[in-house]
Design a protein around this motif. Structure first.
Motif: not given
Length: 397
Positions: A74-76, A95-96, A99-103, A249-253
């Protein structure tokens, strides 16, 4: 809104209720345990292909926050809904998606100068088989969008590639898989629960992973141990890579589950970085083991509340999650812990009932339960794990 309904969501629901937050759980399995503890449930698929349905529901319910806590599928979708509705989330939808697609993640690492295995993503089994000379054998085959080591196989001979691809596709949600060179690790594989605040890396609970070589899937972690037994210069390298990744990737909190390893070439490789809590109840044991409540921090940021102080963890001993599992199919009878066990049982969780059918350990979803263990020294913990068959009896009939 919490996406998913598995047991891992329960501490997030509990934390939310402590804040007086009304919790809505969403997935397509109405009998999942978390729905018994939430305030409201809706039967909607949380997979990325159904993200518009989740968005429509979220708008209808006028939610104030969304989280896919320890629920990889459910992350994406959560990132998409948050972005569309202007709600807090750990990172952007784009970004999600990377990150969530290994390729895509492997390609991103390569393009940006990180250490990464030789890898390539596929939809077609035929295309992959034509590329056997592209890789340095042996290889690992896995779905691009599956967690818990489901669908993962090591392949030593190209003739076995079709079987491994079929296994990966059986566990894939989107029909894509990846093949990558097998990285020979130096010492134990490792991971972290890492927390960023406004894009700055503030918390890293580094752990070591143990695997059951006799399990049906020997690449599924059977234990995680804190703190990691690694040199400071290695941990500093991991932190630097995670911080650079966060800036790119401009991570937030929010909370990230990380898997990494040191390989025979002496280099550190980031294997997985996912904007969610880790499975196997990782964040839960850390609330016993350290002085930072990252579950409360994760829930607080989801609805825009001020998060509690987040800093590098101080440990209260050596802690371990031992994943209880069976090496054969059968009917569950009991788990026995003998008096020869040296250590403290912090918590014992059994997910199945006497007489229930259990399957061999091929992925995290086949776990019978977990033990939270505490030891005074790392040596005590290592000895207990190495000799666990002498004090732990999982009885299957």
């Amino acid at each position: 809104m919490l996406l998913g309904g598995i047991r891992y969501l329960l501490p997030a629901i509990e934390a939310a209720h402590k804040h007086g937050i009304y919790v809505i759980t969403v997935d397509y399995l109405p009998n999942n345990i978390a729905h018994k503890y939430s305030d409201e449930y809706h039967n909607v698929s949380i997979l990325e292909r159904d993200k518009e349905k989740v968005l429509a529901l979220a708008k209808e319910l006028k939610i104030d926050g969304i989280l896919s806590y320890a629920v990889d599928p459910g992350v994406v979708t959560a990132a998409y809904v948050a972005e569309q509705m202007g709600l807090p989330f750990t990172c952007s939808y784009e970004a999600a998606s990377i990150l969530q697609d290994k390729s895509r993640f492997r390609q991103f690492l390569t393009d940006n100068g990180f250490n990464a295995p030789h890898a390539k993503g596929y939809v077609s089994s035929e295309d992959a088989i034509k590329d056997v000379d592209y890789f340095n054998w042996p290889v690992i085959v896995k779905p691009v969008d599956s967690a818990g080591s489901k669908g993962v196989s090591r392949v030593d001979d190209p003739k076995d590639l079709p079987k491994a691809i079929a296994h990966a596709l059986d566990e894939s949600h989107n029909g894509h898989f990846i093949i990558e060179d097998f990285l020979e690790k130096e010492g134990l594989s490792s991971g972290a629960e890492s927390f960023y605040v406004n894009g700055e890396l503030k918390y890293n609970a580094f752990y070591d992973q143990y695997f059951d070589a006799e399990a049906t899937n020997p690449y599924t972690p059977s234990a995680e141990c804190w703190p990691a037994d690694k040199h400071d210069y290695i941990l500093d390298d991991v932190k630097q890579q995670l911080q650079r990744l966060g800036h790119l990737l401009n991570f937030r909190t929010g909370l990230f589950n990380v898997e990494w390893r040191v390989c025979k070439d002496g280099k550190v490789y980031l294997m997985e970085v996912s904007p969610r809590a880790g499975g196997n109840r990782l964040a839960e044991i850390l609330n016993y083991a350290t002085d930072v409540d990252i579950i409360d921090a994760e829930v607080s940021k989801t609805i825009g509340e001020t998060i509690p102080m987040v800093h590098e963890p101080n440990y209260k001993g050596h802690y371990c999650i031992l994943v209880l599992h069976s090496d054969k199919a059968g009917r569950f009878k009991n788990v026995e812990i003998l008096d020869s066990f040296i250590g403290e049982i912090v918590e014992k969780e059994i997910r199945v009932n006497t007489g229930d059918s259990v399957e061999p350990f091929s992925g995290a979803n086949n776990a019978i339960g977990t033990l939270f263990l505490r030891f005074d020294t790392r040596q005590q913990m290592d000895d207990a794990l190495i000799h666990q068959k002498e004090w732990l009896k999982i009885i299957i009939e």
